[in-house]
Enzyme design. Structure first.
Site, PDB file in Angstrom:
ATOM      1  N   CYS A  94       0.802  -1.223   0.000  1.00  0.00           N
ATOM      2  CA  CYS A  94       0.000   0.000   0.000  1.00  0.00           C
ATOM      3  C   CYS A  94       0.843   1.285   0.000  1.00  0.00           C
ATOM      4  CB  CYS A  94      -0.988  -0.048   1.159  1.00  0.00           C
ATOM      5  SG  CYS A  94      -2.376   1.093   0.951  1.00  0.00           S
ATOM      6  N   HIS A 201      -3.419  -5.512   2.508  1.00  0.00           N
ATOM      7  CA  HIS A 201      -3.050  -5.735   3.904  1.00  0.00           C
ATOM      8  C   HIS A 201      -3.629  -7.101   4.280  1.00  0.00           C
ATOM      9  CE1 HIS A 201      -2.016  -1.456   4.455  1.00  0.00           C
ATOM     10  NE2 HIS A 201      -3.111  -1.166   3.787  1.00  0.00           N
TER      11      HIS A 201
HETATM   12  N1  LIG Z   1      -3.247   1.906   3.856  1.00  0.00           N
HETATM   13  C1  LIG Z   1      -2.292   2.669   3.361  1.00  0.00           C
HETATM   14  O1  LIG Z   1      -1.124   2.315   3.359  1.00  0.00           O
HETATM   15  C2  LIG Z   1      -2.723   4.015   2.825  1.00  0.00           C
HETATM   16  C3  LIG Z   1      -1.778   4.610   1.801  1.00  0.00           C
HETATM   17  C4  LIG Z   1      -2.091   6.046   1.462  1.00  0.00           C
HETATM   18  N2  LIG Z   1      -1.945   6.866   2.628  1.00  0.00           N
HETATM   19  C5  LIG Z   1      -3.466   6.161   0.821  1.00  0.00           C
HETATM   20  O2  LIG Z   1      -4.440   6.453   1.473  1.00  0.00           O
HETATM   21  O3  LIG Z   1      -3.565   5.968  -0.373  1.00  0.00           O
END
Ligand SMILES: NC(=O)CC[C@H](N)C(=O)O
Length: 245
Positions: A94, A201
């Site tokens: 992510c 995740h």
């Molecule tokens: N869950 C995350 O790693 C979020 C990644 C990033 N901050 C987004 O919202 O796209």
């Protein structure tokens, strides 16, 4: 593998470690150990120098502000770049997928320079993608359906050097920047060189042991015998079953 112990690096868990993503390193260690391969997890904090000779690198997700600290660190510390130049396997989840690209634009419209090792860019989608993410793998060596949980505002566009990890069956995956036309087929993740990156995740490797074993195989050069870990099959069946997949 450089030494007798498989060394699995978790980079900056204090800023890149949402949703238990540091668990990916524990899964790698445990799946190696249960096959008789000595393994250890090396935590590399935001203020530590990044070692260039670890055997596998794992980077997790993060909130926008935390993520920008990680981006700055990766631009300034040459350790990870050297490891990647040497072909060492890396799993990125992510926020770290976004950080490894040329740049990403966050929810506050800040454009942040990335490490540039993935041929991708990320812009806000205009809404968050939250929920289960399921894809069918495209990467050679993977046959099992990929399952995870996604929560991201960014939508990632792949350039010609980057290939997707899987074709999305449920959920969003890489997504679409606001104002752009969604592609007819949705994909999740990025594969480029020794990097495998995904929006899953879960932790991702707890749900997708085949992906964990692929990383261990690449790091050790060993062909691994199948390994049944109690509960993993039931977890996958339960997660996929709730979606009717
Ligand atoms: N869950 C995350 O790693 C979020 C990644 C990033 N901050 C987004 O919202 O796209």
């Amino acid at each position: 593998m450089s030494e007798s112990t498989l060394r699995i690096g978790v980079l900056m868990p204090e800023v890149l470690g949402t949703y238990g993503d540091t668990g990916n390193a524990i899964v790698l260690k445990e799946r190696a150990r249960r096959r008789g391969i000595a393994a250890e997890v090396v935590k590399v904090g935001l203020l530590d120098a990044i070692p260039e000779s670890l055997d596998i690198y794992a980077l997790g997700g993060g909130e926008d502000t935390a993520q920008s600290l990680a981006a700055q660190k990766l631009r300034e510390d040459p350790g990870l770049m050297r490891a990647l130049d040497a072909g060492r396997p890396l799993l990125a989840i992510c926020a770290s997928l976004q950080v490894l690209g040329h740049w990403y634009r966050d929810a506050r419209d800040q454009r942040v320079a990335g490490l540039g090792v993935l041929d991708i860019t990320t812009d806000p989608q205009g809404s968050r993608s939250i929920g289960e993410l399921v894809s069918e793998p495209i990467l050679e060596g993977l046959t099992e359906t990929l399952t995870g949980f996604e929560n991201h505002g960014g939508g990632t566009v792949l350039g010609p050097e980057a290939k997707p990890l899987g074709r999305v069956v449920k959920g969003t995956g890489n997504g679409t920047p606001e104002g752009c036309e969604p592609a007819p087929v949705a994909y999740d993740g990025v594969v480029q060189g020794s990097i495998i990156a995904t929006y899953m995740h879960g932790p991702c490797l707890a749900r997708n042991p085949e992906l964990a074993d692929l990383l261990i195989s690449r790091a050790t050069g060993l062909e691994l015998e199948p390994l049944e870990v109690p509960g993993v099959g039931a977890l996958r069946a339960e997660r996929l079953g709730t979606l009717g997949v």
